[in-house]
Design a protein around this motif. Structure first.
Motif, PDB file in Angstrom:
ATOM      1  N   ASP A  30      19.278 -32.010  11.973  1.00  0.00           N
ATOM      2  CA  ASP A  30      19.650 -32.485  10.639  1.00  0.00           C
ATOM      3  C   ASP A  30      21.045 -33.099  10.644  1.00  0.00           C
ATOM      4  OD1 ASP A  30      17.261 -31.447   9.781  1.00  0.00           O
ATOM      5  OD2 ASP A  30      18.133 -29.790   8.646  1.00  0.00           O
ATOM      6  N   ALA A  31      21.277 -33.969   9.655  1.00  0.00           N
ATOM      7  CA  ALA A  31      22.623 -34.471   9.395  1.00  0.00           C
ATOM      8  C   ALA A  31      23.458 -33.359   8.745  1.00  0.00           C
ATOM      9  CB  ALA A  31      22.549 -35.681   8.465  1.00  0.00           C
ATOM     10  N   PRO A  32      24.793 -33.512   8.755  1.00  0.00           N
ATOM     11  CA  PRO A  32      25.638 -32.509   8.093  1.00  0.00           C
ATOM     12  C   PRO A  32      25.243 -32.355   6.625  1.00  0.00           C
ATOM     13  CG  PRO A  32      26.972 -33.984   9.422  1.00  0.00           C
ATOM     14  CD  PRO A  32      25.591 -34.567   9.409  1.00  0.00           C
ATOM     15  N   GLN A  33      25.176 -31.114   6.174  1.00  0.00           N
ATOM     16  CA  GLN A  33      24.781 -30.826   4.792  1.00  0.00           C
ATOM     17  C   GLN A  33      24.953 -29.347   4.503  1.00  0.00           C
ATOM     18  OE1 GLN A  33      20.219 -30.730   4.336  1.00  0.00           O
ATOM     19  NE2 GLN A  33      20.531 -31.894   6.249  1.00  0.00           N
ATOM     20  N   THR A  34      24.904 -29.029   3.211  1.00  0.00           N
ATOM     21  CA  THR A  34      24.850 -27.644   2.777  1.00  0.00           C
ATOM     22  C   THR A  34      23.441 -27.362   2.276  1.00  0.00           C
ATOM     23  OG1 THR A  34      27.196 -27.553   2.188  1.00  0.00           O
ATOM     24  CG2 THR A  34      25.761 -25.924   1.161  1.00  0.00           C
ATOM     25  N   TYR A  35      22.838 -26.314   2.794  1.00  0.00           N
ATOM     26  CA  TYR A  35      21.443 -26.016   2.508  1.00  0.00           C
ATOM     27  C   TYR A  35      21.321 -25.116   1.278  1.00  0.00           C
ATOM     28  CZ  TYR A  35      20.624 -27.865   7.186  1.00  0.00           C
ATOM     29  OH  TYR A  35      20.582 -28.673   8.292  1.00  0.00           O
ATOM     30  N   GLU A  36      20.164 -25.176   0.661  1.00  0.00           N
ATOM     31  CA  GLU A  36      19.877 -24.274  -0.445  1.00  0.00           C
ATOM     32  C   GLU A  36      19.986 -22.831   0.040  1.00  0.00           C
ATOM     33  OE1 GLU A  36      19.197 -24.855  -3.654  1.00  0.00           O
ATOM     34  OE2 GLU A  36      19.523 -27.007  -3.356  1.00  0.00           O
ATOM     35  N   PRO A  37      20.523 -21.940  -0.809  1.00  0.00           N
ATOM     36  CA  PRO A  37      20.656 -20.535  -0.383  1.00  0.00           C
ATOM     37  C   PRO A  37      19.305 -19.941   0.011  1.00  0.00           C
ATOM     38  CG  PRO A  37      21.862 -20.940  -2.423  1.00  0.00           C
ATOM     39  CD  PRO A  37      21.037 -22.163  -2.166  1.00  0.00           C
ATOM     40  N   ARG A  38      19.311 -19.164   1.092  1.00  0.00           N
ATOM     41  CA  ARG A  38      18.117 -18.468   1.538  1.00  0.00           C
ATOM     42  C   ARG A  38      18.503 -17.037   1.874  1.00  0.00           C
ATOM     43  NH1 ARG A  38      14.487 -21.028   6.302  1.00  0.00           N
ATOM     44  NH2 ARG A  38      16.446 -20.813   7.443  1.00  0.00           N
ATOM     45  N   ASN A  39      17.799 -16.088   1.262  1.00  0.00           N
ATOM     46  CA  ASN A  39      18.109 -14.671   1.436  1.00  0.00           C
ATOM     47  C   ASN A  39      19.567 -14.375   1.096  1.00  0.00           C
ATOM     48  OD1 ASN A  39      15.467 -14.179   2.416  1.00  0.00           O
ATOM     49  ND2 ASN A  39      16.083 -14.781   4.479  1.00  0.00           N
ATOM     50  N   GLY A  40      20.067 -15.048   0.061  1.00  0.00           N
ATOM     51  CA  GLY A  40      21.425 -14.806  -0.392  1.00  0.00           C
ATOM     52  C   GLY A  40      22.499 -15.449   0.448  1.00  0.00           C
ATOM     53  N   THR A  42      24.167 -19.088   2.093  1.00  0.00           N
ATOM     54  CA  THR A  42      24.240 -20.538   2.120  1.00  0.00           C
ATOM     55  C   THR A  42      24.830 -20.976   3.451  1.00  0.00           C
ATOM     56  OG1 THR A  42      24.559 -20.675  -0.271  1.00  0.00           O
ATOM     57  CG2 THR A  42      25.215 -22.583   1.020  1.00  0.00           C
ATOM     58  N   HIS A  43      24.102 -21.801   4.191  1.00  0.00           N
ATOM     59  CA  HIS A  43      24.586 -22.319   5.461  1.00  0.00           C
ATOM     60  C   HIS A  43      25.078 -23.760   5.278  1.00  0.00           C
ATOM     61  CE1 HIS A  43      22.096 -19.111   7.503  1.00  0.00           C
ATOM     62  NE2 HIS A  43      23.235 -19.045   8.154  1.00  0.00           N
ATOM     63  N   THR A  44      26.165 -24.094   5.948  1.00  0.00           N
ATOM     64  CA  THR A  44      26.691 -25.451   5.923  1.00  0.00           C
ATOM     65  C   THR A  44      26.752 -25.996   7.342  1.00  0.00           C
ATOM     66  OG1 THR A  44      28.022 -25.043   3.948  1.00  0.00           O
ATOM     67  CG2 THR A  44      28.645 -26.910   5.330  1.00  0.00           C
ATOM     68  N   LYS A  45      26.096 -27.131   7.538  1.00  0.00           N
ATOM     69  CA  LYS A  45      26.166 -27.812   8.826  1.00  0.00           C
ATOM     70  C   LYS A  45      27.286 -28.836   8.759  1.00  0.00           C
ATOM     71  CE  LYS A  45      23.278 -29.854  12.404  1.00  0.00           C
ATOM     72  NZ  LYS A  45      21.928 -30.295  12.804  1.00  0.00           N
ATOM     73  N   THR A  46      28.205 -28.774   9.715  1.00  0.00           N
ATOM     74  CA  THR A  46      29.417 -29.586   9.649  1.00  0.00           C
ATOM     75  C   THR A  46      29.387 -30.818  10.534  1.00  0.00           C
ATOM     76  OG1 THR A  46      30.438 -28.231  11.377  1.00  0.00           O
ATOM     77  CG2 THR A  46      30.809 -27.550   9.093  1.00  0.00           C
ATOM     78  N   HIS A  47      28.417 -30.889  11.462  1.00  0.00           N
ATOM     79  CA  HIS A  47      28.384 -32.004  12.406  1.00  0.00           C
ATOM     80  C   HIS A  47      26.935 -32.252  12.792  1.00  0.00           C
ATOM     81  CE1 HIS A  47      29.295 -34.556  15.846  1.00  0.00           C
ATOM     82  NE2 HIS A  47      30.576 -34.519  15.540  1.00  0.00           N
ATOM     83  N   HIS A  68      13.885 -18.116  11.606  1.00  0.00           N
ATOM     84  CA  HIS A  68      14.184 -17.799  10.211  1.00  0.00           C
ATOM     85  C   HIS A  68      15.624 -18.092   9.794  1.00  0.00           C
ATOM     86  CE1 HIS A  68      14.412 -14.192  12.785  1.00  0.00           C
ATOM     87  NE2 HIS A  68      15.457 -13.844  12.071  1.00  0.00           N
ATOM     88  N   HIS A  69      16.412 -18.722  10.671  1.00  0.00           N
ATOM     89  CA  HIS A  69      17.758 -19.157  10.309  1.00  0.00           C
ATOM     90  C   HIS A  69      17.914 -20.637  10.658  1.00  0.00           C
ATOM     91  CE1 HIS A  69      18.938 -14.712  10.950  1.00  0.00           C
ATOM     92  NE2 HIS A  69      18.738 -14.942   9.663  1.00  0.00           N
ATOM     93  N   GLY A  70      18.370 -21.421   9.693  1.00  0.00           N
ATOM     94  CA  GLY A  70      18.414 -22.870   9.862  1.00  0.00           C
ATOM     95  C   GLY A  70      19.380 -23.359  10.906  1.00  0.00           C
ATOM     96  N   ASP A  71      20.354 -22.527  11.308  1.00  0.00           N
ATOM     97  CA  ASP A  71      21.280 -22.996  12.333  1.00  0.00           C
ATOM     98  C   ASP A  71      20.676 -22.913  13.726  1.00  0.00           C
ATOM     99  OD1 ASP A  71      21.497 -20.163  11.867  1.00  0.00           O
ATOM    100  OD2 ASP A  71      23.254 -20.111  13.159  1.00  0.00           O
ATOM    101  N   ASN A  72      19.471 -22.375  13.840  1.00  0.00           N
ATOM    102  CA  ASN A  72      18.763 -22.359  15.121  1.00  0.00           C
ATOM    103  C   ASN A  72      17.468 -23.159  15.090  1.00  0.00           C
ATOM    104  OD1 ASN A  72      20.366 -19.611  14.972  1.00  0.00           O
ATOM    105  ND2 ASN A  72      20.116 -20.122  17.132  1.00  0.00           N
ATOM    106  N   LEU A  73      16.958 -23.403  13.906  1.00  0.00           N
ATOM    107  CA  LEU A  73      15.785 -24.267  13.753  1.00  0.00           C
ATOM    108  C   LEU A  73      15.874 -24.869  12.361  1.00  0.00           C
ATOM    109  CD1 LEU A  73      13.132 -25.248  15.097  1.00  0.00           C
ATOM    110  CD2 LEU A  73      11.975 -23.393  13.883  1.00  0.00           C
ATOM    111  N   ASP A  74      16.392 -26.100  12.282  1.00  0.00           N
ATOM    112  CA  ASP A  74      16.596 -26.711  10.974  1.00  0.00           C
ATOM    113  C   ASP A  74      15.376 -27.534  10.571  1.00  0.00           C
ATOM    114  OD1 ASP A  74      16.879 -29.041  12.484  1.00  0.00           O
ATOM    115  OD2 ASP A  74      19.029 -29.224  12.152  1.00  0.00           O
ATOM    116  N   ASP A 215      29.652 -26.766  14.897  1.00  0.00           N
ATOM    117  CA  ASP A 215      28.743 -27.530  14.024  1.00  0.00           C
ATOM    118  C   ASP A 215      28.209 -26.752  12.831  1.00  0.00           C
ATOM    119  OD1 ASP A 215      29.147 -29.479  15.890  1.00  0.00           O
ATOM    120  OD2 ASP A 215      27.121 -29.472  16.702  1.00  0.00           O
ATOM    121  N   TRP A 216      28.575 -25.467  12.684  1.00  0.00           N
ATOM    122  CA  TRP A 216      28.122 -24.684  11.539  1.00  0.00           C
ATOM    123  C   TRP A 216      29.294 -23.908  10.948  1.00  0.00           C
ATOM    124  CZ3 TRP A 216      23.279 -25.100   9.471  1.00  0.00           C
ATOM    125  CH2 TRP A 216      22.353 -25.827  10.235  1.00  0.00           C
ATOM    126  N   GLY A 217      29.347 -23.860   9.612  1.00  0.00           N
ATOM    127  CA  GLY A 217      30.501 -23.297   8.922  1.00  0.00           C
ATOM    128  C   GLY A 217      30.693 -21.808   9.105  1.00  0.00           C
TER     129      GLY A 217
END
Length: 250
Positions: A30-40, A42-47, A68-74, A215-217
């Motif tokens: 994915d491109a850098p972005q802030t994802y919708e909250p999941r399980n409370g 919020t993940h932010t991809k920075t690069h 189940h975590h977007g920083d390992n499978l977006d 690459d992740w906040g």
């Protein structure tokens, strides 16, 4: 025998050429972005990634430590799995994702060409973090090449010790680090740089690559921290983005 090579793409994602097979680790495109909250959370991809899926060339299979975590499978990483002939991940991932995803329990193995892929245990945080969902790492072996460990999001040195007891020396270690932290959890969710250095000692690895260090906040340590932890050890291999680096010559 072909060279063992790695092309770093970003975050936990790399293209590993081993035993005549091209492995993709934890796809994140994915491109850098802030994802919708999941399980409370919020993940932010920075690069963004250094390469797009179309620039990878042939990929034989993906190794997905957990789904189940977007920083390992977006989002784009998940879409890519549908185009691959094989993905090896947890049994829960196989149940949820379907398609060509094959799930393995820890210590189970499958054969891919000349390579034996064994799932190994991982813990996504300090003791008691099992509720964060199943995570595995991988050990790759062939009769003619050095062994490789892909840690996935493992923070447990006790599990690293169990891997060393089972396999002995692991020649090449791809260690996911970054000391990930979240407000909803206590302690590091991935290896700190210092613990990565200890893991490499436990495994007696003489070649080490750091992944999941940028690459992740929610990562609290950087690639620079990882490199510093391996200063004067002679194990660390620098892997610039999008550059194919030979880890071992045939």
């Amino acid at each position: 025998m072909t060279d063992i090579a790695l092309t770093y793409i970003g975050g936990p994602t790399a293209l590993l050429e081993y035993g005549g097979v091209r492995f993709l680790t934890d796809p994140t495109f994915d491109a850098p972005q802030t994802y919708e909250p999941r399980n409370g959370v919020t993940h932010t991809k920075t690069h963004g990634p250094a390469l797009t899926p179309n620039e990878l060339g042939v990929v034989d299979l993906a190794l997905v430590s957990h789904h189940h975590h977007g920083d390992n499978l977006d989002i784009l990483g998940t879409a890519l799995l549908r185009d691959l002939p094989l993905t090896i991940s947890t049994t829960k991932a196989a149940e949820d994702l379907g398609g060509t995803v094959v799930g393995l329990e820890p210590w189970a193995s499958v054969r891919v060409g000349q390579v034996t892929v064994t799932a190994v245990p991982a813990l996504h945080g300090p003791p008691g973090s099992e509720g964060r969902g199943p995570v595995i790492g991988f050990v790759l072996q062939t009769a003619e090449a050095p062994s490789v460990y892909v840690s996935g999001d493992n923070a447990s040195l006790l599990y690293v010790e169990s891997i060393a007891e089972r396999f002995g020396k692991i020649d090449i270690a791809l260690l996911f680090a970054g000391a990930a932290r979240l407000p909803v959890a206590e302690g590091d969710l991935t290896l700190s740089s210092a613990d990565a250095a200890l893991a490499a000692e436990i495994l007696a690895s003489d070649t080490v690559v750091g992944l999941h260090t940028e690459d992740w906040g929610h990562l609290t340590e950087s690639r620079k921290d990882f490199r510093k932890a391996f200063a004067d050890r002679g194990q660390y291999v620098e892997t610039p983005r999008a550059r194919r680096v030979i880890l071992r010559n045939a």
